[in-house]
Design a protein around this motif. Structure first.
Motif, PDB file in Angstrom:
ATOM      1  N   LYS A  31      45.306   3.473  14.521  1.00 20.69           N
ATOM      2  CA  LYS A  31      46.371   3.932  15.423  1.00 20.69           C
ATOM      3  C   LYS A  31      46.637   5.428  15.262  1.00 20.69           C
ATOM      4  N   ALA A  32      46.626   5.916  14.035  1.00 21.45           N
ATOM      5  CA  ALA A  32      46.853   7.352  13.804  1.00 21.45           C
ATOM      6  C   ALA A  32      45.749   8.176  14.477  1.00 21.45           C
ATOM      7  N   ASP A  35      46.296   8.048  18.233  1.00 21.64           N
ATOM      8  CA  ASP A  35      47.394   8.926  18.637  1.00 21.64           C
ATOM      9  C   ASP A  35      46.880  10.344  18.879  1.00 21.64           C
ATOM     10  N   GLN A  36      46.012  10.835  18.008  1.00 18.65           N
ATOM     11  CA  GLN A  36      45.430  12.173  18.178  1.00 18.65           C
ATOM     12  C   GLN A  36      44.463  12.197  19.358  1.00 18.65           C
ATOM     13  N   GLY A  38      44.457  10.480  22.056  1.00 19.61           N
ATOM     14  CA  GLY A  38      45.179  10.472  23.324  1.00 19.61           C
ATOM     15  C   GLY A  38      45.754  11.818  23.718  1.00 19.61           C
ATOM     16  N   ASN A  39      45.727  12.769  22.794  1.00 22.34           N
ATOM     17  CA  ASN A  39      46.159  14.139  23.073  1.00 22.34           C
ATOM     18  C   ASN A  39      44.982  15.108  23.078  1.00 22.34           C
ATOM     19  N   ARG A  85      49.884   6.709  27.258  1.00 18.25           N
ATOM     20  CA  ARG A  85      50.151   5.768  26.172  1.00 18.25           C
ATOM     21  C   ARG A  85      48.959   4.839  26.072  1.00 18.25           C
ATOM     22  N   TYR A  86      48.952   4.052  25.016  1.00 15.07           N
ATOM     23  CA  TYR A  86      47.901   3.059  24.852  1.00 15.07           C
ATOM     24  C   TYR A  86      48.469   1.824  24.181  1.00 15.07           C
TER      25      TYR A  86
END
Length: 146
Positions: A31-32, A35-36, A38-39, A85-86
């Motif tokens: 997930k971490a 998160d990156q 997705g940006n 988001r995901y």
């Protein structure tokens, strides 16, 4: 003195707790990195990939071998991947002391569009105790016919 059944139950309980801890840790790492990702930043995945990682996805012609080939791919798309988001759906980890397999369904949302994927990540516990990805396989979910 404990009997054999009590000892077996204690060992099984400890093993289950350890597997649950490993699963939670692996999912948190994934997930971490997502998160990156997705940006537009693939560094989260590069940081948790082993030097000998192998990688498949439907947009590469052949398997990528090693962190240098993976880095070259990720650098070519750096800053181009974005998600509002995901959702990481149905994550499941199967683990031993030194290997863990994470499988999940993935939905990435960009505006009103949903991108659906299947993913398998194989993690290896390194001598340092860190978990690193040694194999990644992403595939597109077959579109549902209406």
């Amino acid at each position: 003195m404990k009997n054999q059944d009590d000892i077996k139950a204690t060992v099984a309980t400890k093993a289950q707790k350890n597997e649950e801890e490993v699963a939670a840790h692996i999912i948190a790492m994934e997930k971490a990195a997502l998160d990156q990702w997705g940006n537009g930043n693939p560094d989260g995945f590069l940081d948790i990939s082993a030097p000998d990682v192998v990688y498949f996805d439907p947009f590469v012609e052949k398997r990528l071998d090693g962190i240098d080939e993976l880095r070259a791919l990720y650098d070519s798309i750096r800053g181009q991947v974005y998600m509002d988001r995901y959702e990481l759906l149905n994550p499941h980890v199967q683990a031993t002391d030194s290997m863990a397999v994470l499988t999940f369904n993935f939905e990435g949302y960009v505006n009103e569009t949903v991108h659906r994927w299947n993913c398998t990540e194989v993690y290896r516990r390194e001598e340092t105790g860190e978990w690193k990805i040694v194999q990644t396989h992403w595939s597109l979910v077959k579109p549902q016919l209406k």
